[in-house]
Design a protein around this motif. Structure first.
Motif, PDB file in Angstrom:
ATOM      1  N   THR A   3      35.223  34.730  29.085  1.00 30.12           N
ATOM      2  CA  THR A   3      36.488  35.097  28.926  1.00 30.12           C
ATOM      3  C   THR A   3      36.295  36.228  30.218  1.00 30.12           C
ATOM      4  N   ILE A   4      37.498  35.405  30.772  1.00 33.68           N
ATOM      5  CA  ILE A   4      37.866  36.840  32.090  1.00 33.68           C
ATOM      6  C   ILE A   4      39.087  37.696  31.242  1.00 33.68           C
ATOM      7  N   LEU A   5      39.424  38.578  31.501  1.00 31.78           N
ATOM      8  CA  LEU A   5      40.676  38.933  31.045  1.00 31.78           C
ATOM      9  C   LEU A   5      41.715  39.338  32.549  1.00 31.78           C
ATOM     10  N   VAL A   6      43.012  38.942  32.786  1.00 30.53           N
ATOM     11  CA  VAL A   6      43.232  39.646  33.311  1.00 30.53           C
ATOM     12  C   VAL A   6      44.971  40.107  33.568  1.00 30.53           C
ATOM     13  N   PRO A   7      45.074  41.271  33.621  1.00 31.28           N
ATOM     14  CA  PRO A   7      46.602  41.755  33.737  1.00 31.28           C
ATOM     15  C   PRO A   7      46.730  41.705  34.581  1.00 31.28           C
ATOM     16  N   ILE A   8      48.507  41.158  34.614  1.00 31.45           N
ATOM     17  CA  ILE A   8      49.714  40.791  35.620  1.00 31.45           C
ATOM     18  C   ILE A   8      50.226  41.424  35.272  1.00 31.45           C
ATOM     19  N   ASP A   9      50.721  42.041  36.147  1.00 34.14           N
ATOM     20  CA  ASP A   9      52.163  43.986  36.691  1.00 34.14           C
ATOM     21  C   ASP A   9      53.146  42.112  37.767  1.00 34.14           C
ATOM     22  N   HIS A  10      52.790  41.586  38.067  1.00 36.49           N
ATOM     23  CA  HIS A  10      54.356  40.345  39.400  1.00 36.49           C
ATOM     24  C   HIS A  10      54.650  40.892  40.240  1.00 36.49           C
ATOM     25  N   THR A  11      54.055  42.112  41.160  1.00 38.14           N
ATOM     26  CA  THR A  11      53.444  42.091  42.220  1.00 38.14           C
ATOM     27  C   THR A  11      52.989  41.093  43.082  1.00 38.14           C
ATOM     28  N   THR A  12      52.959  41.475  44.624  1.00 39.67           N
ATOM     29  CA  THR A  12      52.247  40.234  45.391  1.00 39.67           C
ATOM     30  C   THR A  12      51.180  40.701  45.146  1.00 39.67           C
ATOM     31  N   ALA A  13      50.776  41.561  45.509  1.00 38.05           N
ATOM     32  CA  ALA A  13      49.429  41.839  44.845  1.00 38.05           C
ATOM     33  C   ALA A  13      48.100  41.420  43.029  1.00 38.05           C
ATOM     34  N   ALA A  14      48.845  40.729  42.821  1.00 40.69           N
ATOM     35  CA  ALA A  14      48.767  40.396  41.444  1.00 40.69           C
ATOM     36  C   ALA A  14      49.182  39.087  41.820  1.00 40.69           C
ATOM     37  N   GLU A  15      49.304  38.482  42.884  1.00 47.72           N
ATOM     38  CA  GLU A  15      48.763  36.857  42.807  1.00 47.72           C
ATOM     39  C   GLU A  15      47.577  36.749  43.929  1.00 47.72           C
ATOM     40  N   HIS A  16      47.159  38.132  44.573  1.00 45.59           N
ATOM     41  CA  HIS A  16      45.843  37.495  45.054  1.00 45.59           C
ATOM     42  C   HIS A  16      44.481  37.556  44.081  1.00 45.59           C
ATOM     43  N   THR A  17      44.993  38.651  43.221  1.00 45.83           N
ATOM     44  CA  THR A  17      43.869  39.624  42.190  1.00 45.83           C
ATOM     45  C   THR A  17      43.667  37.903  41.342  1.00 45.83           C
ATOM     46  N   LEU A  18      45.470  37.086  40.798  1.00 46.03           N
ATOM     47  CA  LEU A  18      44.312  36.284  40.004  1.00 46.03           C
ATOM     48  C   LEU A  18      44.308  35.303  40.881  1.00 46.03           C
ATOM     49  N   ALA A  19      44.486  34.712  42.365  1.00 45.33           N
ATOM     50  CA  ALA A  19      43.547  33.458  42.323  1.00 45.33           C
ATOM     51  C   ALA A  19      42.575  33.994  42.846  1.00 45.33           C
ATOM     52  N   TYR A  20      41.333  35.296  43.285  1.00 42.63           N
ATOM     53  CA  TYR A  20      40.430  35.767  43.191  1.00 42.63           C
ATOM     54  C   TYR A  20      39.689  35.239  41.432  1.00 42.63           C
ATOM     55  N   ALA A  21      40.590  35.738  40.510  1.00 48.31           N
ATOM     56  CA  ALA A  21      40.228  34.905  39.554  1.00 48.31           C
ATOM     57  C   ALA A  21      40.197  33.562  38.955  1.00 48.31           C
ATOM     58  N   ASN A  22      40.906  32.439  39.646  1.00 49.06           N
ATOM     59  CA  ASN A  22      40.665  31.186  39.115  1.00 49.06           C
ATOM     60  C   ASN A  22      39.609  31.033  40.179  1.00 49.06           C
ATOM     61  N   LYS A  23      39.333  31.497  40.928  1.00 52.60           N
ATOM     62  CA  LYS A  23      37.735  30.662  41.796  1.00 52.60           C
ATOM     63  C   LYS A  23      36.884  31.516  41.109  1.00 52.60           C
ATOM     64  N   LEU A  24      37.031  32.860  40.534  1.00 51.93           N
ATOM     65  CA  LEU A  24      35.922  33.127  39.817  1.00 51.93           C
ATOM     66  C   LEU A  24      35.504  31.881  38.568  1.00 51.93           C
ATOM     67  N   ALA A  25      36.619  32.252  37.628  1.00 47.74           N
ATOM     68  CA  ALA A  25      36.801  30.825  36.717  1.00 47.74           C
ATOM     69  C   ALA A  25      35.937  29.592  36.874  1.00 47.74           C
ATOM     70  N   ARG A  77      40.645  22.597  35.761  1.00 43.69           N
ATOM     71  CA  ARG A  77      39.365  22.681  35.043  1.00 43.69           C
ATOM     72  C   ARG A  77      39.867  24.181  33.957  1.00 43.69           C
ATOM     73  N   ILE A  78      40.679  24.865  34.998  1.00 45.07           N
ATOM     74  CA  ILE A  78      40.299  26.348  34.080  1.00 45.07           C
ATOM     75  C   ILE A  78      41.661  26.283  32.675  1.00 45.07           C
ATOM     76  N   GLN A  79      40.945  26.502  32.004  1.00 47.49           N
ATOM     77  CA  GLN A  79      41.980  27.263  31.390  1.00 47.49           C
ATOM     78  C   GLN A  79      42.662  28.370  30.555  1.00 47.49           C
ATOM     79  N   TYR A  80      43.853  28.442  30.380  1.00 47.95           N
ATOM     80  CA  TYR A  80      44.537  29.791  30.650  1.00 47.95           C
ATOM     81  C   TYR A  80      44.461  29.687  28.839  1.00 47.95           C
ATOM     82  N   ARG A  81      44.809  31.241  28.953  1.00 46.82           N
ATOM     83  CA  ARG A  81      45.753  31.530  27.282  1.00 46.82           C
ATOM     84  C   ARG A  81      46.387  33.020  28.129  1.00 46.82           C
ATOM     85  N   TYR A  82      47.915  33.046  27.778  1.00 48.75           N
ATOM     86  CA  TYR A  82      48.905  33.595  27.591  1.00 48.75           C
ATOM     87  C   TYR A  82      49.126  35.234  27.335  1.00 48.75           C
ATOM     88  N   ARG A  83      49.339  36.386  27.200  1.00 48.18           N
ATOM     89  CA  ARG A  83      49.437  37.238  25.911  1.00 48.18           C
ATOM     90  C   ARG A  83      50.576  38.267  27.231  1.00 48.18           C
TER      91      ARG A  83
END
Length: 306
Positions: A3-25, A77-83
């Motif tokens: 499990t990878i936990l990814v905090p998001i803040d809705h900034t442009t930089a957060a998109e890069h963080t999520l894209a990186y987490a997607n590759k890891l996932a 293949r990536i499975q997501y959960r939302y909090r």
């Protein structure tokens, strides 16, 4: 599944963080838990409706980024959960890591917490103090997964519990790994001790391509940045012994001058805190007290007297 936990803040930089987490996932593989904390001060008169709107916004972001820099097959293949929670990230992150048994927390270098912006890395350093899982701090920008890693630490004092935690990430980061130990000129007599500690740490890590380096330098942080630049590392792994030491990695003097180590992801390892032994009854309490007393007193019988 990991499990990878990814905090998001809705900034442009957060998109890069999520894209990186997607590759890891995809590589690991792992499930992604997206965590968005909406500041209380920004809530409207209908907080439930606002949180539902933020969740829909998060789902839209996921669908937009799911296939960016990934093939359609990998994206599916990536499975997501939302909090979606009300409040600040630092108030919820510890519970969320425990609840989802997160193996890794991935967040942005410039993450905004509770609607407040701080110096780059300050919020990430604060979050690292609250969680026990490794924290991967990703700077803004599009980037691929690392093809070379650097682990910089004082291996002579490194907590042994960190090595198994790093070994668990080998499948996520299977690139060549450099272990580097810096020491000042005044510590030259301890070179053999440092080398032995490096060799011992290398023996406990599963990387097939692993190289230890012993470097004399009286400025280890600057030396680490130069070492990473010289070896073109794409991921720096650190094990700070204090909150102040971690903050120095992201100090404004380094971010302003765009030091190399602030331009690549940084994986922060924290040692697990040992829980004190608790006696269940008076008899066990006496046994624990006797054991503690023995550990404090020297064992003269084990000494070979000349």
């Amino acid at each position: 599944m990991k499990t990878i936990l990814v905090p998001i803040d809705h900034t442009t930089a957060a998109e890069h963080t999520l894209a990186y987490a997607n590759k890891l996932a995809v590589r690991w593989p792992a499930e992604v838990v997206l965590l968005y904390c909406h500041p209380d001060s920004a809530l409207t008169s209908a907080p439930a409706a606002e949180l539902a709107r933020q969740e829909q916004r998060l789902r839209s972001l996921v669908e937009r980024l799911r296939y960016q820099q990934l093939t359609r097959q990998d994206g599916r293949r990536i499975q997501y959960r939302y909090r979606i929670l009300s409040g600040c990230l630092h108030d919820h992150v510890q519970q969320e890591v425990m609840q989802h048994s997160a193996d890794l927390l991935v967040m942005g270098l410039e993450h905004i917490d509770c609607g407040q912006q701080a110096a780059p890395g300050n919020h990430a350093a604060a979050i690292t103090e609250l969680v026990t899982c490794p924290v991967l701090v990703v700077p803004p920008g599009r980037r691929s997964l690392p093809s070379r890693l650097v682990f910089a630490a004082d291996f002579s004092t490194l907590n042994p519990s960190l090595l198994p935690r790093l070994s668990a990430l080998q499948e996520a980061f299977p690139a060549p790994l450099d272990l580097v130990q810096f020491y000042p000129p005044t510590e030259r007599p301890r070179r053999r001790t440092f080398k032995q500690a490096l060799t011992k740490a290398a023996a406990h890590l599963p990387w097939l391509m692993l190289a230890p380096h012993l470097v004399e330098d009286d400025a280890p942080l600057e030396g680490t940045s130069e070492f990473c630049a010289r070896n073109q590392a794409q991921l720096l792994i650190i094990a700070p012994t204090s909150h102040e030491q971690l903050l120095r990695y992201f100090d404004s003097c380094h971010t302003t001058t765009r030091a190399y180590h602030t331009q690549i992801p940084v994986l922060v390892l924290r040692a697990q805190e040992r829980q004190p032994s608790v006696a269940c009854c008076d008899k066990c309490a006496e046994r624990l007290a006797l054991a503690n007393k023995k550990s404090i007193l020297p064992d003269y019988h084990s000494v070979r007297w000349a």
